[in-house]
Design a protein around this motif. Structure first.
Motif, PDB file in Angstrom:
ATOM      1  N   THR A   1      53.299  12.176 -16.713  1.00 14.88           N
ATOM      2  CA  THR A   1      52.332  12.146 -15.623  1.00 14.88           C
ATOM      3  C   THR A   1      51.030  11.331 -16.011  1.00 14.88           C
ATOM      4  N   ILE A   2      50.988  10.781 -17.208  1.00 13.78           N
ATOM      5  CA  ILE A   2      49.831  10.132 -17.735  1.00 13.78           C
ATOM      6  C   ILE A   2      49.511   8.924 -16.911  1.00 13.78           C
ATOM      7  N   SER A   3      50.388   8.033 -16.716  1.00 12.16           N
ATOM      8  CA  SER A   3      50.264   7.082 -16.241  1.00 12.16           C
ATOM      9  C   SER A   3      49.724   7.166 -14.365  1.00 12.16           C
ATOM     10  N   ARG A   4      50.374   8.314 -13.956  1.00 14.73           N
ATOM     11  CA  ARG A   4      50.067   8.768 -12.837  1.00 14.73           C
ATOM     12  C   ARG A   4      48.420   9.082 -12.799  1.00 14.73           C
ATOM     13  N   GLU A   5      48.006   9.711 -13.788  1.00 10.29           N
ATOM     14  CA  GLU A   5      46.672  10.164 -13.985  1.00 10.29           C
ATOM     15  C   GLU A   5      45.863   8.979 -13.942  1.00 10.29           C
ATOM     16  N   MET A   6      46.242   8.106 -14.489  1.00 14.01           N
ATOM     17  CA  MET A   6      45.337   6.811 -14.806  1.00 14.01           C
ATOM     18  C   MET A   6      45.205   6.174 -13.352  1.00 14.01           C
ATOM     19  N   ALA A   7      46.287   6.034 -12.909  1.00  9.86           N
ATOM     20  CA  ALA A   7      46.356   5.440 -11.391  1.00  9.86           C
ATOM     21  C   ALA A   7      45.340   6.317 -10.627  1.00  9.86           C
ATOM     22  N   MET A   8      45.437   7.336 -10.583  1.00 14.33           N
ATOM     23  CA  MET A   8      44.711   8.383  -9.809  1.00 14.33           C
ATOM     24  C   MET A   8      43.263   8.032 -10.035  1.00 14.33           C
ATOM     25  N   ASP A   9      42.903   7.886 -11.415  1.00 14.71           N
ATOM     26  CA  ASP A   9      41.727   7.607 -11.649  1.00 14.71           C
ATOM     27  C   ASP A   9      40.947   6.417 -11.156  1.00 14.71           C
ATOM     28  N   VAL A  10      41.754   5.253 -11.115  1.00 13.84           N
ATOM     29  CA  VAL A  10      41.327   4.087 -10.534  1.00 13.84           C
ATOM     30  C   VAL A  10      41.169   4.221  -9.217  1.00 13.84           C
ATOM     31  N   HIS A  11      42.079   4.942  -8.574  1.00 12.93           N
ATOM     32  CA  HIS A  11      42.089   5.256  -7.039  1.00 12.93           C
ATOM     33  C   HIS A  11      40.478   5.968  -6.652  1.00 12.93           C
ATOM     34  N   VAL A  12      40.259   7.106  -7.298  1.00 13.54           N
ATOM     35  CA  VAL A  12      39.014   7.991  -7.155  1.00 13.54           C
ATOM     36  C   VAL A  12      37.716   6.838  -7.352  1.00 13.54           C
ATOM     37  N   GLU A  13      38.023   6.046  -8.471  1.00 11.62           N
ATOM     38  CA  GLU A  13      36.787   5.264  -8.649  1.00 11.62           C
ATOM     39  C   GLU A  13      36.637   4.135  -7.561  1.00 11.62           C
ATOM     40  N   ALA A  14      38.046   3.577  -7.069  1.00 16.36           N
ATOM     41  CA  ALA A  14      37.853   2.633  -5.960  1.00 16.36           C
ATOM     42  C   ALA A  14      37.189   3.260  -4.642  1.00 16.36           C
ATOM     43  N   GLU A  15      37.583   4.270  -4.503  1.00 16.65           N
ATOM     44  CA  GLU A  15      37.202   5.171  -3.208  1.00 16.65           C
ATOM     45  C   GLU A  15      35.792   5.523  -3.404  1.00 16.65           C
ATOM     46  N   ARG A  16      35.126   5.844  -4.526  1.00 18.96           N
ATOM     47  CA  ARG A  16      33.816   6.029  -4.468  1.00 18.96           C
ATOM     48  C   ARG A  16      32.843   4.649  -4.567  1.00 18.96           C
ATOM     49  N   LYS A  17      33.477   3.675  -4.820  1.00 16.64           N
ATOM     50  CA  LYS A  17      32.938   2.355  -4.563  1.00 16.64           C
ATOM     51  C   LYS A  17      32.856   1.791  -3.247  1.00 16.64           C
ATOM     52  N   ARG A  18      33.970   2.292  -2.485  1.00 17.72           N
ATOM     53  CA  ARG A  18      33.991   1.994  -1.263  1.00 17.72           C
ATOM     54  C   ARG A  18      32.828   2.839  -0.373  1.00 17.72           C
ATOM     55  N   ARG A  19      32.627   4.083  -0.806  1.00 10.69           N
ATOM     56  CA  ARG A  19      31.637   4.979  -0.133  1.00 10.69           C
ATOM     57  C   ARG A  19      30.360   4.475  -0.359  1.00 10.69           C
ATOM     58  N   GLU A  20      30.234   3.915  -1.256  1.00 13.18           N
ATOM     59  CA  GLU A  20      29.006   3.429  -1.884  1.00 13.18           C
ATOM     60  C   GLU A  20      28.332   2.319  -1.112  1.00 13.18           C
ATOM     61  N   LYS A  21      29.352   1.435  -0.966  1.00 19.30           N
ATOM     62  CA  LYS A  21      29.287   0.352  -0.374  1.00 19.30           C
ATOM     63  C   LYS A  21      28.787   0.570   1.327  1.00 19.30           C
ATOM     64  N   LEU A  22      29.654   1.316   1.714  1.00 20.50           N
ATOM     65  CA  LEU A  22      29.363   1.495   3.197  1.00 20.50           C
ATOM     66  C   LEU A  22      28.125   2.378   3.231  1.00 20.50           C
ATOM     67  N   ASN A  23      27.654   3.180   2.440  1.00 18.95           N
ATOM     68  CA  ASN A  23      26.349   3.595   2.599  1.00 18.95           C
ATOM     69  C   ASN A  23      25.328   2.840   2.559  1.00 18.95           C
ATOM     70  N   HIS A  24      25.435   1.781   1.584  1.00 23.27           N
ATOM     71  CA  HIS A  24      24.466   0.742   1.496  1.00 23.27           C
ATOM     72  C   HIS A  24      24.258  -0.179   2.910  1.00 23.27           C
ATOM     73  N   ARG A  25      25.258  -0.307   3.611  1.00 25.21           N
ATOM     74  CA  ARG A  25      25.418  -0.944   4.839  1.00 25.21           C
ATOM     75  C   ARG A  25      24.662  -0.125   5.722  1.00 25.21           C
ATOM     76  N   PHE A  26      24.971   1.249   5.591  1.00 22.71           N
ATOM     77  CA  PHE A  26      24.184   1.969   6.498  1.00 22.71           C
ATOM     78  C   PHE A  26      22.742   1.829   6.412  1.00 22.71           C
ATOM     79  N   TYR A  27      22.305   2.052   5.048  1.00 30.66           N
ATOM     80  CA  TYR A  27      20.863   1.983   4.958  1.00 30.66           C
ATOM     81  C   TYR A  27      20.341   0.461   5.274  1.00 30.66           C
TER      82      TYR A  27
END
Lengths: 231, 231
Positions: free
Chosen positions: A41-67
């Motif tokens: 499951t190692i590659s699984r976890e790495m993929a997960m990690d990048v997913h989490v990061e991407a989502e975090r980025k997306r949220r951040e962007k959205l919040n900037h636009r809100f501001y």
DNA sequence: CGAAACACGTGAGAC
DNA sequence: TGTCTCACGTGTTTC
């Protein structure tokens, strides 16, 4: 503000704080799963990690636009997002009504109009501007990928480096290159960009960080960054 | 995209009712916990359930507002929420600029003079912005949120435009500006960037699209783009 | 397969 | 005390 955040743990409300890139929080944000299936499951976890990061980025962007939206809407009743959106909608409608009003007021008096005042921008249809923006796009050489033959040359002289790039002038290679500079955290001393026909020439002088021992390293770092940046 | 929700085999028919206003919500929501300890955790689960429901309601409301916003912003480049917000900001600024323009045109009743308010260069043509984050401002117009003290100067000469930016050299203002150029789809003829001490000077020569009738419009478009771009 | 965008359930803080 | 709002990690879908 912003002392080191030991034991930050959440907190971090969305206050503006602006630079998300600089000090970049490499905080122990990756506590995540302590244990897991240990099989493959190692590659699984790495993929997960990048997913989490991407989502975090997306949220951040959205919040900037809100501001950003909040900064252009004059009076926002409450602090929550739904109210902001609602107020933005009513505000836009107010502006539209006002424009309509002004325009009708402007067209009405037909006498002794002095209405030249726009010498150089005759631009046909001097009538109301209506409809914003080109909207020409559609074809618009978008499409990602498509490495448009970038030729990169790197020279190191003392602590300074010269990056010289020649490419097709498509998809804003200068934007891409600048994004690469930012992500590599290079300090820019000078830059010059020239477009000649459909070619784009870029020269950038930077301070070379010590970890780049020679030109080859510097160049490959740039290339790999470039290939990662989406356009 | 076909429909889901195969009649959920009942079980507990808790008044879930859902009332989803808008389009179908496809999700098969009611699988939830299959079985669990039955002792004293029931109230826990009920509380949880109401929380879930409330959150669902909130999300629905927010999305509804998004939809409303989409209906008043004339042209939204892409379908995703971030683009919508960004375009809304741009659109609002355009409306503001337009109003300002119309008003200045209107307040000029019987001036027999050709007092060229266009050639004079006062007229806010090449004004300086130096604003720092909206929200503190008060006036309806000119609420542009330029970040880290960017001073922007714009000049239009024929079909070409000169953009001159002076700012602190933090957070890669050149990257930000280039991103703005890209998003505005400006064609860049030439650019020059120089760092002197902790100041960064940027000069960019572009081709001005026809829809920008004057310097003020061009400038506010740039500013609003800048305020939207996250760095 | 990755990357992007979304909706979801859940824990946490505010009042 | 609940109620409201938000951020987070995750599953899913689309290209």
């Amino acid at each position: 503000m912003a002392i080191g955040n030991l034991l930050s743990e959440s907190g971090n409300s969305d206050f503006e704080n602006d630079d998300s890139s600089t000090i970049n929080n490499v905080v122990n944000r990756s506590i995540k799963r302590g244990k897991k299936g240990d099989s493959s499951t190692i590659s699984r976890e790495m993929a997960m990690d990048v997913h989490v990061e991407a989502e975090r980025k997306r949220r951040e962007k959205l919040n900037h636009r809100f501001y950003a939206l909040r900064s252009v809407v004059p009076y926002v009743s409450k602090m929550d997002k739904a109210s902001l959106l609602g107020d933005a909608v009513t505000y836009i409608n107010e502006l539209k009504a006002k424009i309509k009003n002004l325009e009708s007021k402007l067209i009405e008096p037909q006498k002794k109009h002095i209405l030249m005042e726009q010498h150089d921008s005759h631009s046909a249809s001097s009538t109301i501007v209506t409809e914003q923006y080109g909207a020409n796009n559609k074809s618009l050489f978008s499409s990602n990928g498509a490495r448009n033959g970038m030729e990169i040359e790197v020279k190191i002289i003392g602590s300074e480096g010269v990056i010289r790039v020649q490419s097709m002038d498509m998809n804003y290679p200068c934007t891409r290159l600048m994004n690469a500079m930012k992500e590599l955290k290079f300090q820019i001393y000078h830059a010059s960009i020239s477009s000649v026909k459909d070619l784009l020439l870029q020269d950038i002088v930077i301070r070379v960080p010590e970890e780049f021992l020679n030109e080859e390293m510097l160049k490959s770092a740039i290339i790999s960054k470039l290939s990662v940046i989406e356009n």
